[in-house]
Design an enzyme around this catalytic site. Sequence first.
Site, PDB file in Angstrom:
ATOM      1  N   ASP A  13      46.252  34.857  38.198  1.00 33.13           N
ATOM      2  CA  ASP A  13      47.455  35.044  39.143  1.00 33.13           C
ATOM      3  C   ASP A  13      47.150  34.257  40.392  1.00 33.13           C
ATOM      4  OD1 ASP A  13      47.725  37.199  37.214  1.00 33.13           O
ATOM      5  OD2 ASP A  13      46.478  38.676  38.107  1.00 33.13           O
ATOM      6  N   LYS A  16      50.480  30.269  39.077  1.00 32.68           N
ATOM      7  CA  LYS A  16      50.685  29.157  38.128  1.00 32.68           C
ATOM      8  C   LYS A  16      52.266  29.215  37.839  1.00 32.68           C
ATOM      9  CE  LYS A  16      47.655  31.013  35.344  1.00 32.68           C
ATOM     10  NZ  LYS A  16      46.987  31.947  36.317  1.00 32.68           N
ATOM     11  N   LYS A  18      54.816  29.954  39.509  1.00 31.84           N
ATOM     12  CA  LYS A  18      55.802  29.544  40.640  1.00 31.84           C
ATOM     13  C   LYS A  18      55.541  28.013  40.658  1.00 31.84           C
ATOM     14  CE  LYS A  18      56.160  28.379  45.246  1.00 31.84           C
ATOM     15  NZ  LYS A  18      56.255  28.653  46.592  1.00 31.84           N
ATOM     16  N   ASN A  38      48.892  38.323  27.586  1.00 36.91           N
ATOM     17  CA  ASN A  38      47.822  39.007  28.754  1.00 36.91           C
ATOM     18  C   ASN A  38      48.487  38.132  30.184  1.00 36.91           C
ATOM     19  OD1 ASN A  38      46.899  36.544  27.747  1.00 36.91           O
ATOM     20  ND2 ASN A  38      44.664  36.995  27.812  1.00 36.91           N
ATOM     21  N   GLY A  40      50.763  36.906  33.008  1.00 37.22           N
ATOM     22  CA  GLY A  40      52.276  37.346  33.569  1.00 37.22           C
ATOM     23  C   GLY A  40      52.443  36.385  34.675  1.00 37.22           C
ATOM     24  N   HIS A  41      53.305  35.371  34.348  1.00 38.12           N
ATOM     25  CA  HIS A  41      53.870  34.483  35.396  1.00 38.12           C
ATOM     26  C   HIS A  41      54.904  34.577  36.006  1.00 38.12           C
ATOM     27  CE1 HIS A  41      50.848  31.422  32.927  1.00 38.12           C
ATOM     28  NE2 HIS A  41      50.194  32.494  33.665  1.00 38.12           N
ATOM     29  N   THR A  42      54.842  34.789  37.474  1.00 40.94           N
ATOM     30  CA  THR A  42      56.093  35.037  38.011  1.00 40.94           C
ATOM     31  C   THR A  42      56.716  33.924  38.702  1.00 40.94           C
ATOM     32  OG1 THR A  42      54.674  37.009  38.915  1.00 40.94           O
ATOM     33  CG2 THR A  42      56.828  37.064  39.662  1.00 40.94           C
ATOM     34  N   THR A 129      44.003  43.710  29.226  1.00 45.18           N
ATOM     35  CA  THR A 129      45.510  44.029  29.170  1.00 45.18           C
ATOM     36  C   THR A 129      45.773  44.750  27.840  1.00 45.18           C
ATOM     37  OG1 THR A 129      46.082  41.761  28.156  1.00 45.18           O
ATOM     38  CG2 THR A 129      45.744  41.982  30.691  1.00 45.18           C
ATOM     39  N   ARG A 143      38.803  33.061  10.650  1.00 49.28           N
ATOM     40  CA  ARG A 143      39.626  32.317   9.467  1.00 49.28           C
ATOM     41  C   ARG A 143      40.519  33.649   8.755  1.00 49.28           C
ATOM     42  NH1 ARG A 143      34.668  28.928   7.881  1.00 49.28           N
ATOM     43  NH2 ARG A 143      33.759  31.180   8.074  1.00 49.28           N
ATOM     44  N   GLN A 223      45.543  32.634  32.688  1.00 49.69           N
ATOM     45  CA  GLN A 223      44.312  32.959  33.083  1.00 49.69           C
ATOM     46  C   GLN A 223      43.716  32.048  34.029  1.00 49.69           C
ATOM     47  OE1 GLN A 223      44.680  33.296  29.394  1.00 49.69           O
ATOM     48  NE2 GLN A 223      45.949  34.826  30.126  1.00 49.69           N
ATOM     49  N   THR A 238      38.508  36.566  29.151  1.00 49.33           N
ATOM     50  CA  THR A 238      39.352  36.620  28.257  1.00 49.33           C
ATOM     51  C   THR A 238      39.064  35.804  26.998  1.00 49.33           C
ATOM     52  OG1 THR A 238      41.871  36.271  27.507  1.00 49.33           O
ATOM     53  CG2 THR A 238      40.882  34.574  28.559  1.00 49.33           C
ATOM     54  N   VAL A 411      53.794  28.773  50.419  1.00 45.33           N
ATOM     55  CA  VAL A 411      53.859  29.734  51.739  1.00 45.33           C
ATOM     56  C   VAL A 411      54.911  30.918  51.409  1.00 45.33           C
ATOM     57  CG1 VAL A 411      53.379  27.855  53.455  1.00 45.33           C
ATOM     58  CG2 VAL A 411      55.701  28.196  52.814  1.00 45.33           C
TER      59      VAL A 411
HETATM   60  P1  GDP Z   1      50.266  33.381  37.867  1.00 45.75           P
HETATM   61  O1  GDP Z   1      49.887  34.418  36.745  1.00 45.75           O
HETATM   62  O2  GDP Z   1      49.085  32.493  38.101  1.00 45.75           O
HETATM   63  O3  GDP Z   1      51.382  32.772  37.330  1.00 45.75           O
HETATM   64  O4  GDP Z   1      50.383  34.499  39.182  1.00 45.75           O
HETATM   65  P2  GDP Z   1      51.104  36.006  39.193  1.00 45.75           P
HETATM   66  O5  GDP Z   1      52.737  35.587  38.898  1.00 45.75           O
HETATM   67  O6  GDP Z   1      50.614  36.541  38.139  1.00 45.75           O
HETATM   68  O7  GDP Z   1      50.883  36.187  40.605  1.00 45.75           O
HETATM   69  C1  GDP Z   1      50.996  35.516  41.576  1.00 45.75           C
HETATM   70  C2  GDP Z   1      52.006  36.608  42.600  1.00 45.75           C
HETATM   71  O8  GDP Z   1      52.165  35.950  43.864  1.00 45.75           O
HETATM   72  C3  GDP Z   1      53.785  36.740  42.026  1.00 45.75           C
HETATM   73  O9  GDP Z   1      54.079  37.768  42.465  1.00 45.75           O
HETATM   74  C4  GDP Z   1      54.120  35.408  42.933  1.00 45.75           C
HETATM   75  O10 GDP Z   1      55.652  35.772  43.057  1.00 45.75           O
HETATM   76  C5  GDP Z   1      53.311  35.275  44.176  1.00 45.75           C
HETATM   77  N1  GDP Z   1      53.462  34.179  44.976  1.00 45.75           N
HETATM   78  C6  GDP Z   1      53.068  32.964  44.270  1.00 45.75           C
HETATM   79  N2  GDP Z   1      52.897  32.104  45.256  1.00 45.75           N
HETATM   80  C7  GDP Z   1      52.830  32.778  46.521  1.00 45.75           C
HETATM   81  C8  GDP Z   1      52.813  32.448  47.922  1.00 45.75           C
HETATM   82  O11 GDP Z   1      52.539  31.141  48.198  1.00 45.75           O
HETATM   83  N3  GDP Z   1      52.835  33.338  48.902  1.00 45.75           N
HETATM   84  C9  GDP Z   1      53.178  34.508  48.615  1.00 45.75           C
HETATM   85  N4  GDP Z   1      53.484  35.477  49.310  1.00 45.75           N
HETATM   86  N5  GDP Z   1      53.282  35.076  47.323  1.00 45.75           N
HETATM   87  C10 GDP Z   1      53.232  33.751  46.241  1.00 45.75           C
HETATM   88  P1  IMO Z   2      47.525  35.152  34.428  1.00 51.01           P
HETATM   89  O1  IMO Z   2      48.067  33.951  33.338  1.00 51.01           O
HETATM   90  C1  IMO Z   2      44.720  37.924  35.730  1.00 51.01           C
HETATM   91  C2  IMO Z   2      42.033  39.555  32.519  1.00 51.01           C
HETATM   92  C3  IMO Z   2      42.040  40.998  32.109  1.00 51.01           C
HETATM   93  C4  IMO Z   2      40.592  41.523  31.651  1.00 51.01           C
HETATM   94  C5  IMO Z   2      40.125  40.009  30.884  1.00 51.01           C
HETATM   95  C6  IMO Z   2      40.451  40.051  29.352  1.00 51.01           C
HETATM   96  O2  IMO Z   2      48.779  35.831  34.635  1.00 51.01           O
HETATM   97  O3  IMO Z   2      46.702  34.418  35.280  1.00 51.01           O
HETATM   98  P2  IMO Z   2      42.206  40.377  27.716  1.00 51.01           P
HETATM   99  O4  IMO Z   2      43.630  40.973  27.866  1.00 51.01           O
HETATM  100  O5  IMO Z   2      42.704  38.746  27.670  1.00 51.01           O
HETATM  101  O6  IMO Z   2      41.624  40.639  26.827  1.00 51.01           O
HETATM  102  O7  IMO Z   2      41.824  40.711  29.380  1.00 51.01           O
HETATM  103  O8  IMO Z   2      41.165  39.026  31.452  1.00 51.01           O
HETATM  104  N1  IMO Z   2      43.200  38.792  32.387  1.00 51.01           N
HETATM  105  C7  IMO Z   2      43.929  38.301  33.377  1.00 51.01           C
HETATM  106  N2  IMO Z   2      43.787  38.474  34.777  1.00 51.01           N
HETATM  107  N3  IMO Z   2      45.749  37.110  35.199  1.00 51.01           N
HETATM  108  C8  IMO Z   2      45.815  36.779  33.716  1.00 51.01           C
HETATM  109  O9  IMO Z   2      46.680  36.187  33.118  1.00 51.01           O
HETATM  110  C9  IMO Z   2      45.037  37.669  32.790  1.00 51.01           C
HETATM  111  N4  IMO Z   2      44.958  37.830  31.670  1.00 51.01           N
HETATM  112  C10 IMO Z   2      43.675  38.454  31.372  1.00 51.01           C
HETATM  113  O10 IMO Z   2      42.489  41.740  33.216  1.00 51.01           O
HETATM  114  O11 IMO Z   2      39.870  41.502  32.964  1.00 51.01           O
HETATM  115 MG    MG Z   3      49.577  36.445  36.307  1.00 47.12          MG
END
Ligand code: GDP
Ligand code: IMO
Ligand code: MG
Length: 421
Positions: A13, A16, A18, A38, A40-42, A129, A143, A223, A238, A411
């Site tokens: 999180d 990535k 973005k 698992n 979630g990329h926003t 997740t 396998r 991750q 994971t 930012v």
């Molecule tokens: P990812 O899994 O690495 O793609 O990240 P996620 O999407 O799970 O979580 C990142 C969160 O932070 C999302 O809600 C993004 O919209 C937000 N985000 C990303 N970059 C920034 C930033 O520079 N500032 C703020 N305030 N939010 C950000």
């Molecule tokens: P992104 O790509 C944050 C965490 C879970 C749990 C552990 C194992 O959005 O950054 P799993 O479902 O893989 O068996 O869970 O890993 N986890 C993540 N935490 N961001 C993720 O992906 C994650 N994918 C798995 O919360 O602790």
């Molecule tokens: Mg995420």
Amino acid sequence: MKIDVLLGLQWGDEGKGKIVDVLAPRYNVVTRFQGGPNAGHTLEFSGKKFVLHTIPSGIFTNGAINLIGNGVVLDPAIFKSEIDNIIDQNPKIKELLKISKRANLILPTHRILDAANEAAKGKSKIGSTLKGIGPCYTDKISRNGLRIGDILRPDFKQRFDALTQRHLREIESLGFKDFKMEDFLKGWFEGIECLKQFEFVDAEMFINEKLDQNRSVLAEGAQGTMLDIDFGTYPFVTSSNTICAGACTGMGVAPQKIGEVYGIFKAYCTRVGAGPFPTELFDETGEKLRAAGHEFGATTGRPRRTGWLDLVELKYSCMINGVTQLIVTKSDVMNDFDTIKACVAYKINGKETMAMPFDIEESIEPVYKEFKGWKTDISNAKSDKELPTELIDYLAFIANFVKVPIKIISVGPDRKATIVR
Ligand code: GDP
Ligand code: IMO
Ligand code: MG
């Protein structure tokens, strides 16, 4: 041409999705190489927000080819819902998104097994997740798995039934009864029909041909390094290699074909799920980070644990991945902090160390360096010149500590809220 890789350096999180969306216009191909739903990329742009789980974050970039590599595990039902959600944004998606024949399929019973395994662990559960990731990779390694290419075999349904029966016996032996197969099956097979509208490719051939033709490729990690199956906080990790080496095995590219390695980190730390987190904050400051950073999981909606930046961890991640450029996100979340801290060493049994211990579960006392907060809204800054000196100093300290330059400063969540230095 070489392949550039973008990876999360903490516990996931980091932002990535973005940043891949920001960088994608520089590339011809964007790929995912490990993980599955698992993740979630926003992505946010033009007032719209999308969360991707399986589909690479280059999908909103005009004309870019997006590839799901062999290292990914794919749930057809979740894949279909992602497609339904974004098809209006990219009507050419069926031409532009390709899937490796070698990627493994997540079956409904993988998800049930995930829940059964977690239930059996009781208090020591991972906090998965529950998307079936662990059981699916387990089948891959032992396998027994089914792969995308198998969908086209005449006996696919028999293979599916045989594996499902095997799983049901395992679920029964765990004494787990809290599920209904009917809840999953229809959506799963609709997902299979949806998948059939896409091209299944020999992705390792496809990607190497693109590199030979001088096409640029960006690989998007899921991750983060501390969730890596080998180098993360095992067993609270994971089930895939989230690190740079995972890009080689998850796509079929040789190590010498790796070019830039972009390492992305938040200006503080978060973690969702169980497991060690040395700099975790349990006080008002932690709460403030969670509220200001909207730190709730993009896949599960769970509140994320929050804490100060951990430079021992960050340095370790840069080493494991061979990071060549750093990207920092979410500094804007700390616009209103008087003081900011970063962990510069771990104190273990009274001794300070900068080495990552084998068992990070033992009591680690973080040694902090304090920084003056910038107390300025940076979310509209367009260049370094518009950033407060306190932030510039904080970032310079980080870059110097890990010995990798910070090249991009994010930012805000929107595509445009990005400073490329
Ligand atoms: P990812 O899994 O690495 O793609 O990240 P996620 O999407 O799970 O979580 C990142 C969160 O932070 C999302 O809600 C993004 O919209 C937000 N985000 C990303 N970059 C920034 C930033 O520079 N500032 C703020 N305030 N939010 C950000
Ligand atoms: P992104 O790509 C944050 C965490 C879970 C749990 C552990 C194992 O959005 O950054 P799993 O479902 O893989 O068996 O869970 O890993 N986890 C993540 N935490 N961001 C993720 O992906 C994650 N994918 C798995 O919360 O602790
Ligand atoms: Mg995420």
